[in-house]
Scaffold this motif. Structure first.
Motif, PDB file in Angstrom:
ATOM      1  N   ALA A 196      15.796 -20.340 -88.682  1.00 38.37           N
ATOM      2  CA  ALA A 196      15.752 -18.919 -89.056  1.00 38.37           C
ATOM      3  C   ALA A 196      14.446 -18.227 -88.677  1.00 38.37           C
ATOM      4  O   ALA A 196      14.492 -17.104 -88.154  1.00 38.37           O
ATOM      5  N   PRO A 197      13.278 -18.827 -88.932  1.00 37.08           N
ATOM      6  CA  PRO A 197      12.043 -18.111 -88.568  1.00 37.08           C
ATOM      7  C   PRO A 197      11.985 -17.735 -87.083  1.00 37.08           C
ATOM      8  O   PRO A 197      11.585 -16.620 -86.744  1.00 37.08           O
ATOM      9  N   ASP A 198      12.412 -18.624 -86.205  1.00 37.40           N
ATOM     10  CA  ASP A 198      12.418 -18.300 -84.770  1.00 37.40           C
ATOM     11  C   ASP A 198      13.560 -17.349 -84.418  1.00 37.40           C
ATOM     12  O   ASP A 198      13.390 -16.432 -83.613  1.00 37.40           O
ATOM     13  N   LEU A 199      14.714 -17.563 -85.018  1.00 37.48           N
ATOM     14  CA  LEU A 199      15.879 -16.745 -84.713  1.00 37.48           C
ATOM     15  C   LEU A 199      15.656 -15.274 -85.081  1.00 37.48           C
ATOM     16  O   LEU A 199      16.060 -14.371 -84.359  1.00 37.48           O
ATOM     17  N   PHE A 200      15.002 -15.033 -86.210  1.00 40.56           N
ATOM     18  CA  PHE A 200      14.796 -13.661 -86.678  1.00 40.56           C
ATOM     19  C   PHE A 200      13.457 -13.065 -86.250  1.00 40.56           C
ATOM     20  O   PHE A 200      13.143 -11.939 -86.612  1.00 40.56           O
ATOM     21  N   ARG A 201      12.686 -13.799 -85.463  1.00 40.67           N
ATOM     22  CA  ARG A 201      11.426 -13.260 -84.953  1.00 40.67           C
ATOM     23  C   ARG A 201      11.746 -12.210 -83.897  1.00 40.67           C
ATOM     24  O   ARG A 201      12.589 -12.414 -83.019  1.00 40.67           O
ATOM     25  N   ILE A 237      11.422 -13.413 -94.310  1.00 40.65           N
ATOM     26  CA  ILE A 237      12.131 -14.595 -93.831  1.00 40.65           C
ATOM     27  C   ILE A 237      11.613 -15.873 -94.487  1.00 40.65           C
ATOM     28  O   ILE A 237      12.396 -16.763 -94.815  1.00 40.65           O
ATOM     29  N   GLY A 238      10.322 -15.958 -94.747  1.00 41.62           N
ATOM     30  CA  GLY A 238       9.777 -17.151 -95.391  1.00 41.62           C
ATOM     31  C   GLY A 238      10.360 -17.371 -96.778  1.00 41.62           C
ATOM     32  O   GLY A 238      10.643 -18.505 -97.172  1.00 41.62           O
ATOM     33  N   GLU A 239      10.562 -16.292 -97.507  1.00 44.61           N
ATOM     34  CA  GLU A 239      11.160 -16.403 -98.848  1.00 44.61           C
ATOM     35  C   GLU A 239      12.626 -16.821 -98.749  1.00 44.61           C
ATOM     36  O   GLU A 239      13.098 -17.661 -99.526  1.00 44.61           O
TER      37      GLU A 239
END
Length: 142
Positions: free
Chosen positions: A106-111, A52-54
């Motif tokens: 996105a980082p929170d949504l896909f965690r 996700i970071g990328e």
């Protein structure tokens, strides 16, 4: 076949602003559409496999480049749609804000999230969100 019954190979697009030819995109066959969908599925699988970071870094780079080219892109939107320049620019800026929003959440949504199972003791549950992949849509543009 008579010349009148031969389907066109492309659909010319004329600017509503000045009637000049903007583009002449080809009409794709069913096989060409299937091949494009296969390429999109392959690209989506590659995208989903990235951390996700990328993906966020790529979105931010895309947003930066979109912002840098906003005036040029607004000119293209205007030539294709006939919108006033300010509305064409607003269309680009709206897309830019959406990209920035998704890069931020996105980082929170896909965690992965653990959720309670309620009354079932000794069990666990989790929510894992995954991209849907390729989606075909016919949407209004006018």
């Amino acid at each position: 076949m008579s010349p009148a019954s031969i389907p066109p190979a492309s659909i010319p697009v004329y600017s509503p602003v000045d009637a000049r030819l903007v583009a002449d995109p080809p009409i794709c066959s069913a096989d060409e559409v299937a091949a494009a969908v296969a390429r999109a599925r392959s690209a989506q699988q590659n995208w989903a496999a990235r951390p996700i970071g990328e993906r966020v870094r790529i979105l931010r780079t895309f947003a930066r480049r979109l912002g840098e080219q906003r005036l040029e892109l607004a000119t293209i939107v205007r030539s294709e749609t006939g919108k006033p320049h300010t509305e064409a620019l607003a269309e680009i800026l709206s897309a830019l804000e959406a990209i920035r929003f998704y890069a931020r959440v996105a980082p929170d949504l896909f965690r992965e999230q653990r959720v309670p199972t309620g009354w079932i003791r000794g069990k666990s549950a989790r929510i894992v969100r995954e991209p849907w992949g390729v989606v075909g849509a016919i949407t209004p543009w006018n």
